[in-house]
Design a protein around this motif. Structure first.
Motif, mmCIF file in Angstrom:
data_model
loop_
_atom_site.group_PDB
_atom_site.id
_atom_site.type_symbol
_atom_site.label_atom_id
_atom_site.label_comp_id
_atom_site.label_asym_id
_atom_site.label_seq_id
_atom_site.Cartn_x
_atom_site.Cartn_y
_atom_site.Cartn_z
ATOM 1 N N ALA A 225 16.253 31.662 24.475
ATOM 2 C CA ALA A 225 16.361 31.766 23.018
ATOM 3 C C ALA A 225 16.358 33.212 22.546
ATOM 4 O O ALA A 225 16.577 33.475 21.360
ATOM 5 C CB ALA A 225 15.214 31.005 22.354
ATOM 6 N N GLY A 226 16.117 34.142 23.449
ATOM 7 C CA GLY A 226 16.128 35.554 23.089
ATOM 8 C C GLY A 226 14.964 35.961 22.209
ATOM 9 O O GLY A 226 15.091 36.855 21.367
ATOM 10 N N MET A 227 13.793 35.329 22.422
ATOM 11 C CA MET A 227 12.629 35.608 21.573
ATOM 12 C C MET A 227 11.922 36.888 21.985
ATOM 13 O O MET A 227 11.968 37.305 23.148
ATOM 14 C CB MET A 227 11.642 34.444 21.632
ATOM 15 N N LEU A 228 11.245 37.494 21.012
ATOM 16 C CA LEU A 228 10.441 38.695 21.263
ATOM 17 C C LEU A 228 9.037 38.254 21.678
ATOM 18 O O LEU A 228 8.113 38.213 20.873
ATOM 19 C CB LEU A 228 10.370 39.557 19.995
ATOM 20 N N VAL A 229 8.873 37.896 22.936
ATOM 21 C CA VAL A 229 7.612 37.319 23.384
ATOM 22 C C VAL A 229 6.911 38.224 24.394
ATOM 23 O O VAL A 229 7.538 38.778 25.304
ATOM 24 C CB VAL A 229 7.834 35.907 23.986
ATOM 25 N N PRO B 183 12.068 22.656 16.388
ATOM 26 C CA PRO B 183 11.279 23.860 16.084
ATOM 27 C C PRO B 183 12.123 25.138 16.009
ATOM 28 O O PRO B 183 11.680 26.123 15.426
ATOM 29 C CB PRO B 183 10.278 23.928 17.242
ATOM 30 N N LEU B 184 13.322 25.111 16.594
ATOM 31 C CA LEU B 184 14.165 26.308 16.595
ATOM 32 C C LEU B 184 15.333 26.201 15.608
ATOM 33 O O LEU B 184 16.372 26.831 15.789
ATOM 34 C CB LEU B 184 14.707 26.565 18.006
ATOM 35 N N ARG B 185 15.140 25.440 14.554
ATOM 36 C CA ARG B 185 16.232 25.307 13.581
ATOM 37 C C ARG B 185 16.498 26.628 12.836
ATOM 38 O O ARG B 185 17.577 26.814 12.283
ATOM 39 C CB ARG B 185 15.931 24.189 12.582
ATOM 40 N N ASN B 186 15.501 27.513 12.831
ATOM 41 C CA ASN B 186 15.694 28.852 12.253
ATOM 42 C C ASN B 186 15.843 29.889 13.367
ATOM 43 O O ASN B 186 15.334 31.001 13.271
ATOM 44 C CB ASN B 186 14.509 29.219 11.350
ATOM 45 N N TRP B 187 16.596 29.506 14.386
ATOM 46 C CA TRP B 187 16.666 30.274 15.620
ATOM 47 C C TRP B 187 17.011 31.743 15.392
ATOM 48 O O TRP B 187 16.392 32.638 15.973
ATOM 49 C CB TRP B 187 17.677 29.631 16.560
ATOM 50 N N MET B 188 17.998 32.030 14.535
ATOM 51 C CA MET B 188 18.442 33.402 14.339
ATOM 52 C C MET B 188 17.308 34.298 13.844
ATOM 53 O O MET B 188 17.194 35.460 14.253
ATOM 54 C CB MET B 188 19.617 33.442 13.361
ATOM 55 N N ASP B 189 16.452 33.770 12.969
ATOM 56 C CA ASP B 189 15.331 34.549 12.449
ATOM 57 C C ASP B 189 14.131 34.528 13.396
ATOM 58 O O ASP B 189 13.384 35.509 13.484
ATOM 59 C CB ASP B 189 14.920 34.031 11.065
ATOM 60 N N VAL B 190 13.960 33.414 14.095
ATOM 61 C CA VAL B 190 12.841 33.310 15.041
ATOM 62 C C VAL B 190 12.979 34.358 16.149
ATOM 63 O O VAL B 190 11.985 34.868 16.666
ATOM 64 C CB VAL B 190 12.769 31.888 15.647
ATOM 65 N N ARG B 191 14.200 34.720 16.492
ATOM 66 C CA ARG B 191 14.420 35.716 17.546
ATOM 67 C C ARG B 191 13.813 37.073 17.190
ATOM 68 O O ARG B 191 13.558 37.887 18.084
ATOM 69 C CB ARG B 191 15.919 35.889 17.810
ATOM 70 N N ASN B 192 13.600 37.313 15.904
ATOM 71 C CA ASN B 192 13.028 38.593 15.467
ATOM 72 C C ASN B 192 11.530 38.501 15.173
ATOM 73 O O ASN B 192 10.938 39.462 14.684
ATOM 74 C CB ASN B 192 13.750 39.078 14.211
ATOM 75 N N LEU B 193 10.924 37.359 15.496
ATOM 76 C CA LEU B 193 9.501 37.147 15.247
ATOM 77 C C LEU B 193 8.687 37.495 16.490
ATOM 78 O O LEU B 193 8.819 36.832 17.523
ATOM 79 C CB LEU B 193 9.253 35.687 14.856
ATOM 80 N N PRO B 194 7.840 38.509 16.443
ATOM 81 C CA PRO B 194 7.024 38.851 17.618
ATOM 82 C C PRO B 194 6.043 37.718 17.966
ATOM 83 O O PRO B 194 5.367 37.187 17.087
ATOM 84 C CB PRO B 194 6.268 40.108 17.174
#
Length: 266
Positions: free
Chosen positions: A232-236, A194-205
């Protein structure tokens, strides 16, 4: 929305099902709700669409795409939107998958009396089911955009329970398309990268909400989920409620506040 507006909205939706006058029924229906007819062919999956009260064609609305919980269906949309907002959004809800469609053994559940239940519609996590769910999500978006003025940068994918998990998954697959994702009582997916797009997912609220008495997402499991989000450094944003595995009024009220603050930026 005020309590008076909320009561009026719920009354209007109830009137859709009980009013005997066809013309009056159609008037309410056209003001609040649009329901495209579902079919079996690709591109015509069952889907319900919610139109805000006093819809303004010249305004580009945020769109909430709602994925219902296990055992429910797309009509769950009409129960939740009066609690979120009757004015701020257009919303769409595709129907989930049957377990027969995905060739997966159907999981057993029990009601409060211990009686065995079977989920009719759900969001299974096989590769085939994920692909089918993805198709239904984007089909519902296309059909909604054909009817309403939707802001292309304010499309939020949200869901409850297994629908919340699938919302997080599909949004993580397309982090540049969706403005944000919301999971109410759903875990972050684990299988199929699910985190294969990790770099972009980090900017997804992300908004993740859960009940402290939930057996699906107990405190220890939620703690591991929080560690994942942090690592993962997510915006959660995380919200917890004194609730079981359920949708509460406060939980849905907070969805509106979060979208207005993080997506619409009001």
């Amino acid at each position: 929305m005020s309590n008076a507006e909320n009561v009026a909205a719920v009354k209007a939706i109830r009137e859709l099902t009980v009013h005997s006058d066809k013309q009056r029924r159609e008037q309410i229906f056209s003001d609040l709700v649009r329901t495209p007819q579902g079919g079996k062919s690709a591109g015509s999956h069952p889907c319900m669409i919610f139109a805000p009260v006093h819809y303004e064609p010249g305004y580009s609305y945020p769109l909430i795409v709602w994925l219902h919980g296990s055992g429910a269906d797309e009509s769950q949309l009409f129960r939740i939107m009066p609690q979120i907002s009757m004015r701020n959004y257009v919303a769409a809800a595709p129907r989930g998958l049957t377990w027969e469609e995905t060739s997966i053994l159907r999981p057993m559940q029990e009601d409060k009396s211990g009686k065995t239940l079977f989920s009719t519609y759900d969001w299974p996590e096989s590769i085939q089911a994920i692909s089918m769910a993805e198709e239904r999500v984007f089909d519902s978006i296309t059909r909604t955009e054909e009817k309403y003025n939707i802001h292309p940068e304010r499309i939020v994918l949200a869901g409850f329970d297994t629908g919340g998990t699938m919302a997080l998954r599909i949004a993580s697959m397309h982090p540049k398309f969706f403005a944000g994702a919301i999971s109410l009582g759903g875990t972050y997916p684990e299988d199929h990268a699910p985190l294969r797009n990790w770099m972009d997912v980090r900017n997804l609220p992300l908004l993740v909400s859960f009940g402290t008495r939930s057996k699906v997402l107990p405190s220890k499991k939620m703690a591991k989920q929080l560690q994942l989000y942090h690592s993962a450094g997510m915006l959660v944003s995380v919200r917890q409620y004194n609730a079981a595995q359920e949708l509460t009024k406060q939980m849905l009220f907070d969805v509106n506040n979060w979208v207005m603050e993080h997506i619409v930026n009001i």
